[in-house]
Design a protein around this motif. Structure first.
Motif, PDB file in Angstrom:
ATOM      1  N   ARG A   1       0.746   4.115  -2.847  1.00 26.66           N
ATOM      2  CA  ARG A   1       0.445   5.513  -2.524  1.00 26.66           C
ATOM      3  C   ARG A   1       1.557   6.435  -2.984  1.00 26.66           C
TER       4      ARG A   1
ATOM      5  N   LEU B   1     -10.799   6.089   1.746  1.00 24.24           N
ATOM      6  CA  LEU B   1     -10.283   5.139   2.728  1.00 24.24           C
ATOM      7  C   LEU B   1     -10.147   5.809   4.084  1.00 24.24           C
TER       8      LEU B   1
ATOM      9  N   GLN C   1      -0.387  10.246   2.910  1.00 21.97           N
ATOM     10  CA  GLN C   1      -1.389   9.324   3.448  1.00 21.97           C
ATOM     11  C   GLN C   1      -2.762   9.990   3.497  1.00 21.97           C
TER      12      GLN C   1
ATOM     13  N   VAL D   1       0.823  -1.210   0.000  1.00 22.75           N
ATOM     14  CA  VAL D   1       0.000   0.000   0.000  1.00 22.75           C
ATOM     15  C   VAL D   1       0.854   1.256   0.000  1.00 22.75           C
TER      16      VAL D   1
ATOM     17  N   LEU E   1      -5.498   2.977   6.647  1.00 27.89           N
ATOM     18  CA  LEU E   1      -4.397   3.089   5.692  1.00 27.89           C
ATOM     19  C   LEU E   1      -3.054   3.046   6.421  1.00 27.89           C
TER      20      LEU E   1
ATOM     21  N   ALA F   1      -5.961   8.672   1.282  1.00 26.34           N
ATOM     22  CA  ALA F   1      -7.172   8.245   1.979  1.00 26.34           C
ATOM     23  C   ALA F   1      -8.382   9.053   1.518  1.00 26.34           C
TER      24      ALA F   1
ATOM     25  N   GLU G   1       0.017   0.280   6.031  1.00 27.02           N
ATOM     26  CA  GLU G   1       1.388   0.663   5.683  1.00 27.02           C
ATOM     27  C   GLU G   1       2.389   0.241   6.763  1.00 27.02           C
TER      28      GLU G   1
END
Length: 108
Positions: free
Chosen positions: A51, A67, A58, A47, A72, A62, A76
């Motif tokens: 990303r 998300l 992040q 992930v 998330l 998201a 990670e």
């Protein structure tokens, strides 16, 4: 019915309850000039790498893809793993991020 659809449209989805050897199936179908392709979610998704390839923080990732930020972060940091449906979504984001973004923004 599947064979008729295959010959009429050139495409058919067949769900097999168990598949021991995809290569044997492909070989058998090749005699019929049919390509067998296995579809499904990946076993794992990196992930963080996904990303970062999108060039998003992040928080941005998201928000962009609907998300939960804490979820998330857990993915990670290896504290949890995305479920099957989420791995499929993440694979789609990797391949077609603009399409996923557009689909999530639509107001029907």
């Amino acid at each position: 019915m599947a064979a008729t659809k295959l010959f009429d449209t050139g495409f058919v989805v067949v769900i097999l309850p168990a598949l021991e050897n995809l290569e044997i199936l492909r070989s058998e179908f090749a005699d019929l000039q049919v390509d067998a392709v296995l579809h499904g979610p990946p076993d794992r998704v990196d992930v963080k790498r996904l990303r970062e390839r999108q060039g998003l923080t992040q928080e941005e990732f998201a928000t962009e893809f609907g998300l939960d930020l804490s979820t998330l972060r857990n993915w990670e940091q290896g504290r949890s793993e995305p479920d099957t449906a989420t791995r499929t979504l993440l694979r789609t984001i990797a391949a077609h991020p603009a399409a996923v973004h557009a689909a999530l923004k639509r107001q029907d």
